[in-house]
Motif scaffolding. Sequence first.
Motif, PDB file in Angstrom:
ATOM      1  N   GLN A  63      -5.924  -9.356  -0.754  1.00 40.46           N
ATOM      2  CA  GLN A  63      -4.783  -9.410  -1.671  1.00 40.46           C
ATOM      3  C   GLN A  63      -4.745 -10.759  -2.383  1.00 40.46           C
ATOM      4  N   HIS A  64      -5.027 -11.816  -1.639  1.00 38.22           N
ATOM      5  CA  HIS A  64      -5.000 -13.163  -2.203  1.00 38.22           C
ATOM      6  C   HIS A  64      -6.027 -13.345  -3.329  1.00 38.22           C
ATOM      7  N   VAL A  65      -7.183 -12.709  -3.209  1.00 34.56           N
ATOM      8  CA  VAL A  65      -8.217 -12.865  -4.239  1.00 34.56           C
ATOM      9  C   VAL A  65      -8.072 -11.846  -5.369  1.00 34.56           C
ATOM     10  N   GLY A  66      -7.083 -10.940  -5.252  1.00 38.68           N
ATOM     11  CA  GLY A  66      -6.811 -10.041  -6.361  1.00 38.68           C
ATOM     12  C   GLY A  66      -7.187  -8.587  -6.177  1.00 38.68           C
ATOM     13  N   VAL A  67      -7.593  -8.203  -4.975  1.00 42.56           N
ATOM     14  CA  VAL A  67      -7.866  -6.797  -4.715  1.00 42.56           C
ATOM     15  C   VAL A  67      -6.521  -6.080  -4.567  1.00 42.56           C
ATOM     16  N   SER A  68      -6.350  -4.990  -5.287  1.00 47.98           N
ATOM     17  CA  SER A  68      -5.141  -4.179  -5.188  1.00 47.98           C
ATOM     18  C   SER A  68      -5.298  -3.236  -4.002  1.00 47.98           C
ATOM     19  N   ILE A  69      -4.311  -3.218  -3.122  1.00 42.11           N
ATOM     20  CA  ILE A  69      -4.402  -2.376  -1.929  1.00 42.11           C
ATOM     21  C   ILE A  69      -3.291  -1.341  -1.959  1.00 42.11           C
ATOM     22  N   LYS A  70      -3.722  -0.083  -1.825  1.00 41.04           N
ATOM     23  CA  LYS A  70      -2.789   1.041  -1.836  1.00 41.04           C
ATOM     24  C   LYS A  70      -3.063   1.902  -0.605  1.00 41.04           C
ATOM     25  N   ALA A  71      -2.020   2.633  -0.164  1.00 44.19           N
ATOM     26  CA  ALA A  71      -2.183   3.561   0.946  1.00 44.19           C
ATOM     27  C   ALA A  71      -1.557   4.895   0.571  1.00 44.19           C
ATOM     28  N   CYS A  72      -2.132   5.947   1.096  1.00 46.33           N
ATOM     29  CA  CYS A  72      -1.637   7.305   0.888  1.00 46.33           C
ATOM     30  C   CYS A  72      -0.337   7.500   1.664  1.00 46.33           C
ATOM     31  N   ILE A  73       0.738   7.848   0.956  1.00 49.12           N
ATOM     32  CA  ILE A  73       2.030   8.015   1.626  1.00 49.12           C
ATOM     33  C   ILE A  73       2.040   9.213   2.575  1.00 49.12           C
ATOM     34  N   ALA A  74       1.364  10.288   2.219  1.00 49.55           N
ATOM     35  CA  ALA A  74       1.327  11.449   3.114  1.00 49.55           C
ATOM     36  C   ALA A  74       0.661  11.082   4.432  1.00 49.55           C
ATOM     37  N   CYS A  75      -0.420  10.330   4.361  1.00 55.20           N
ATOM     38  CA  CYS A  75      -1.123   9.896   5.575  1.00 55.20           C
ATOM     39  C   CYS A  75      -0.266   8.916   6.373  1.00 55.20           C
ATOM     40  N   ALA A  76       0.333   7.962   5.683  1.00 54.56           N
ATOM     41  CA  ALA A  76       1.181   6.978   6.361  1.00 54.56           C
ATOM     42  C   ALA A  76       2.339   7.670   7.072  1.00 54.56           C
ATOM     43  N   ASN A  77       2.937   8.640   6.422  1.00 56.53           N
ATOM     44  CA  ASN A  77       4.026   9.394   7.048  1.00 56.53           C
ATOM     45  C   ASN A  77       3.519  10.183   8.249  1.00 56.53           C
ATOM     46  N   ARG A  78       2.374  10.819   8.095  1.00 57.25           N
ATOM     47  CA  ARG A  78       1.801  11.625   9.177  1.00 57.25           C
ATOM     48  C   ARG A  78       1.533  10.784  10.422  1.00 57.25           C
ATOM     49  N   TYR A  79       1.081   9.545  10.217  1.00 52.91           N
ATOM     50  CA  TYR A  79       0.799   8.656  11.345  1.00 52.91           C
ATOM     51  C   TYR A  79       2.014   7.814  11.750  1.00 52.91           C
ATOM     52  N   ASN A  89       2.882  -5.597   2.561  1.00 55.03           N
ATOM     53  CA  ASN A  89       2.765  -5.658   1.099  1.00 55.03           C
ATOM     54  C   ASN A  89       1.697  -4.707   0.552  1.00 55.03           C
ATOM     55  N   ILE A  90       1.565  -3.577   1.204  1.00 51.85           N
ATOM     56  CA  ILE A  90       0.656  -2.538   0.745  1.00 51.85           C
ATOM     57  C   ILE A  90       1.490  -1.518  -0.017  1.00 51.85           C
ATOM     58  N   GLU A  91       1.008  -1.152  -1.192  1.00 50.99           N
ATOM     59  CA  GLU A  91       1.692  -0.156  -2.006  1.00 50.99           C
ATOM     60  C   GLU A  91       1.421   1.221  -1.408  1.00 50.99           C
ATOM     61  N   VAL A  92       2.465   1.887  -0.920  1.00 51.64           N
ATOM     62  CA  VAL A  92       2.334   3.188  -0.273  1.00 51.64           C
ATOM     63  C   VAL A  92       2.815   4.242  -1.261  1.00 51.64           C
ATOM     64  N   VAL A  93       1.855   5.045  -1.747  1.00 47.66           N
ATOM     65  CA  VAL A  93       2.143   5.974  -2.842  1.00 47.66           C
ATOM     66  C   VAL A  93       1.409   7.298  -2.640  1.00 47.66           C
ATOM     67  N   SER A  94       1.747   8.262  -3.466  1.00 49.64           N
ATOM     68  CA  SER A  94       1.048   9.544  -3.460  1.00 49.64           C
ATOM     69  C   SER A  94      -0.323   9.349  -4.113  1.00 49.64           C
ATOM     70  N   MET A  95      -1.360   9.314  -3.305  1.00 46.14           N
ATOM     71  CA  MET A  95      -2.689   8.964  -3.810  1.00 46.14           C
ATOM     72  C   MET A  95      -3.441  10.130  -4.439  1.00 46.14           C
ATOM     73  N   GLY A  96      -3.121  11.357  -4.092  1.00 49.60           N
ATOM     74  CA  GLY A  96      -3.849  12.501  -4.646  1.00 49.60           C
ATOM     75  C   GLY A  96      -3.881  12.500  -6.161  1.00 49.60           C
ATOM     76  N   PRO A  97      -2.718  12.441  -6.809  1.00 52.99           N
ATOM     77  CA  PRO A  97      -2.718  12.428  -8.272  1.00 52.99           C
ATOM     78  C   PRO A  97      -3.396  11.187  -8.862  1.00 52.99           C
ATOM     79  N   ILE A  98      -3.192  10.043  -8.219  1.00 51.49           N
ATOM     80  CA  ILE A  98      -3.791   8.797  -8.731  1.00 51.49           C
ATOM     81  C   ILE A  98      -5.313   8.865  -8.652  1.00 51.49           C
ATOM     82  N   LEU A  99      -5.836   9.259  -7.497  1.00 51.12           N
ATOM     83  CA  LEU A  99      -7.291   9.334  -7.343  1.00 51.12           C
ATOM     84  C   LEU A  99      -7.883  10.374  -8.283  1.00 51.12           C
ATOM     85  N   THR A 100      -7.214  11.504  -8.431  1.00 54.82           N
ATOM     86  CA  THR A 100      -7.691  12.544  -9.348  1.00 54.82           C
ATOM     87  C   THR A 100      -7.794  12.007 -10.771  1.00 54.82           C
TER      88      THR A 100
END
Length: 112
Positions: A63-79, A89-100
């Motif tokens: 994160q410090h060097v500028g890599v954007s880190i995101k996590a799948c909210i469905a997975c995060a919720n499941r676990y 400070n990880i952006e937890v979002v719906s990744m399916g539409p973004i990755l598509t």
Amino acid sequence: MKTKLIVLWVTRDTEAAMNMAFMYARNSKVRRWWDEVDLVIWGPSAEVTANDKMIQEELKVMQHVGVSIKACIACANRYGVTEKLKALNIEVVSMGPILTQELQAGVKVISV
């Protein structure tokens, strides 16, 4: 034209994460191999991230060097780790539409 790379981390394998996914993502940003670098935490890697201090420290460096880190909210919720990931400070979002959308736009993706 800006270049973009998505590193998709989907396993519990911390050795592969540290010595491939994280190393390449971090160096890609530091050495300017790619203009934009995203690390996506998906599946079991969400649980690993929430509970492994060494992984968390490496993510802070990225994160410090500028890599954007995101996590799948469905997975995060499941676990059951959504709040832990957000606290890192990880952006937890719906990744399916973004990755598509990124795949359809021709963004390069590698996965571990």
